[in-house]
Structure formats: C-alpha cells, structure tokens
Design an enzyme around this catalytic site. Structure first.
Site, PDB file in Angstrom:
ATOM      1  N   SER A  51      49.005 -48.401 -22.060  1.00 21.61           N
ATOM      2  CA  SER A  51      48.151 -47.218 -21.886  1.00 21.61           C
ATOM      3  C   SER A  51      47.367 -47.012 -23.175  1.00 21.61           C
ATOM      4  O   SER A  51      47.784 -47.488 -24.244  1.00 21.61           O
ATOM      5  CB  SER A  51      49.031 -45.994 -21.633  1.00 21.61           C
ATOM      6  OG  SER A  51      48.289 -44.796 -21.738  1.00 21.61           O
ATOM      7  N   TYR A  70      56.454 -40.365 -23.150  1.00 25.42           N
ATOM      8  CA  TYR A  70      55.549 -41.337 -22.506  1.00 25.42           C
ATOM      9  C   TYR A  70      54.782 -42.122 -23.568  1.00 25.42           C
ATOM     10  O   TYR A  70      54.695 -43.353 -23.501  1.00 25.42           O
ATOM     11  CB  TYR A  70      54.587 -40.590 -21.567  1.00 25.42           C
ATOM     12  CG  TYR A  70      53.619 -41.483 -20.819  1.00 25.42           C
ATOM     13  CD1 TYR A  70      54.048 -42.255 -19.740  1.00 25.42           C
ATOM     14  CD2 TYR A  70      52.277 -41.558 -21.186  1.00 25.42           C
ATOM     15  CE1 TYR A  70      53.150 -43.075 -19.043  1.00 25.42           C
ATOM     16  CE2 TYR A  70      51.378 -42.367 -20.496  1.00 25.42           C
ATOM     17  CZ  TYR A  70      51.828 -43.120 -19.419  1.00 25.42           C
ATOM     18  OH  TYR A  70      50.940 -43.928 -18.739  1.00 25.42           O
TER      19      TYR A  70
END
Ligand SMILES: NC(=O)c1ccc[n+]([C@@H]2O[C@H](COP(=O)([O-])OP(=O)(O)OC[C@H]3O[C@@H](n4cnc5c(N)ncnc54)[C@H](O)[C@@H]3O)[C@@H](O)[C@H]2O)c1
Length: 259
Positions: free
Chosen positions: A147, A160
């Site tokens: 990401s 995350y």
C-alpha cells in the site's frame, strides 16, 4: 490478440483475495493474458463468480477456499496449483484487511488478526512458494499487495500502516535473497483505490461524505484509482516484460507519494 502474444501464456498463478477489488481485477486480467489460475478467498460465492467469468471468456481458473491467516491454507492453495497445472510461476499475495482505529482503541485480537492476514499470510505463502520455485529451472515471481501506507504513513490506521511497511520490506528482503536463483519479488503499493475495502473504510469514518471528498482531493490526479489500474501494474510486474525488475515497491497512487 493471438495467444502467442499474451503476456502470461502458459503461466500458472495463485492469487489471494481474488473475489473482490484489486484481486478480482487482476484475476480477470491475468486470465485474459493466458495465465492458468488458482483463485483463493474466504468469500466463496464472490470468488466462484470470478472463476465462472474467466471460464465463460475461455480462460482457465479454479477456486480454493483459503484463509491466508492460516499456514495450512496458504500451503494447500499452492499445492493445488502445482497438482493442477504442474508448476507455480506466479504467487500474487493480495488479500488484506484494514483496521481504521487508533492504537489505543485496538484490542489484542484486532492486532493479531490484522497481522495474521496482512503479514503472516504473505510470509507463509512465500515460504512455500519459494521452495517450489527453487526446484523449477526458470524460478518464478512473487508479488505482494502492500500500500502507499507502506511508504508514507496515514492517520488513524497505525497497525495497518505497520503491516504494509512490513510487506514492502519483505518484498525487498526476499528479492535480495533470491535474485541470483531466478525468483523476482516486488510489492504493489496502491494509493486510494475504489474497492469494497475502501468503501468499508470510508463508511467507518465519523463523516463518510467528508472522507470521500478528502480522498479525491488528496490525489494529485484528482480522482480515485480503479482496481483495473492496479491490475495493469500487477500484470506488468509479474510478466516477463519486467524481467529486470526486482525489489521494487511500485506506487500506483495517482501521484500521492510524490508529494
Ligand atoms: N482499496 C484501496 O484503497 C487499497 C489501498 C492500498 C492497498 N490496498 C490493498 O489491496 C489489497 C486488496 O484490497 P481491495 O481494496 O481490493 O479490497 P477488497 O476488500 O475489495 O478485496 C480484498 C479481498 O480479500 C479477501 N480476504 C480478506 N481477508 C482474507 C483472508 N483472511 N484470506 C483470504 N482472503 C481474504 C476478501 O474477502 C476480499 O475478497 C489489500 O491487501 C489491501 O490492503 C487497498
């Protein structure tokens, strides 16, 4: 396009989280380019629908239910690929979950689950895949969906962000360890992409409407990315066209990480 010109003709690939979003778009694209696929997910109906769509278009795919947080499931999906197609050319570890919570609000269970899916899953799968690829004369390719949050931090998602930073570094470390033995390893770093995951994330915000407006405004290209744009980058990274590319964390983020 004649089959001989397809980028993944004859390749055997496993894609995790293939029932939705980036995984689904990648499965359709890889199949269109000639790959024979094992698609895995925890949502059987969604992934089955992708298998059917590929079959209807003349491609080859099967579904294996696999929860990537479980070592045995990771190993089984890879074994099915070898049993069915005789080899494993591409492992695309794409499945992931979010945790839009401050660390102080994250329970032990939240943290364990997030790390099990986003980090331990790719570790288990890569370990098993590498053992098989080392026995193939032409090696193989690993790709992890990380990401932009593995490259630059964002607020309200520390666990995350930590998980995606770990995936970026896993790709780079494995790339170095296996570069001389025919295995390329890269990470795909999507920015803000319009998928069911993003919708779930935005809807969990105190003001979802403001969150959507902020997502669009945050990107230099002025819009959200699409799963198909991520699939196009994934296709290139796993294809022979990227034969000199390893250890890369490629942003597909509308310019976000250029700022
Ligand atoms: N959408 C974004 O903006 C964005 C941005 C950066 C990174 N990502 C990453 O992209 C990847 C794909 O996300 P997406 O946006 O396409 O989301 P998505 O929710 O549309 O798809 C994720 C898929 O993974 C599956 N999955 C979830 N937990 C699983 C598990 N334990 N085992 C197997 N499958 C599981 C889900 O069922 C779903 O089909 C994730 O790793 C995510 O972190 C997404």
């Amino acid at each position: 396009m004649p089959p001989a010109n397809r980028a993944l003709e004859g390749k055997a690939a496993v894609i995790t989280g293939a029932g939705s979003g980036i995984g689904r778009a990648s499965a359709l694209r890889f199949a269109q380019q000639g790959a024979r696929l094992v698609l895995t997910d925890v949502h059987d109906a969604e992934a089955d629908a992708v298998v059917r769509a590929i079959a209807q278009a003349g491609g080859t795919a099967c579904f294996v239910h696999a929860d990537v947080s479980r070592r045995a499931d990771n190993e089984r999906m890879i074994d099915v690929c070898v049993e069915r197609y005789g080899r494993l050319d591409i492992l695309f570890c794409n499945a992931g979950i979010t945790l839009p919570k401050l660390l102080s609000h994250s329970s032990d269970e939240d943290i364990d689950r997030l790390l099990a899916v986003n980090v331990k899953g790719p570790l288990y799968a890569a370990r098993h895949a590498i053992a098989i690829m080392l026995g193939q004369p032409d090696g193989g390719v690993l790709l992890f969906t990380a990401s932009k949050t593995g490259l630059v931090a964002q607020t309200d998602s520390p666990v995350y962000c930590a998980s995606k930073g770990a995936v970026v570094m896993l790709a780079k470390a494995l790339a170095l360890d296996y570069a001389a033995r025919g295995i390329r390893v890269n990470a795909l770093c999507p920015g803000i992409i319009d998928t069911p995951m993003l919708r779930q994330f935005a809807d969990a915000m105190p003001d979802p409407g403001a969150a959507w407006a902020a997502y669009r405004a945050a990107q230099p290209l002025g819009r959200l990315g699409t799963p198909e744009e991520c699939a196009a980058a994934a296709l290139w990274l796993v294809s022979p066209e990227a034969s000199f590319v390893t250890g890369v964390a490629l942003p597909v983020d509308g310019g976000f990480t250029a700022m």
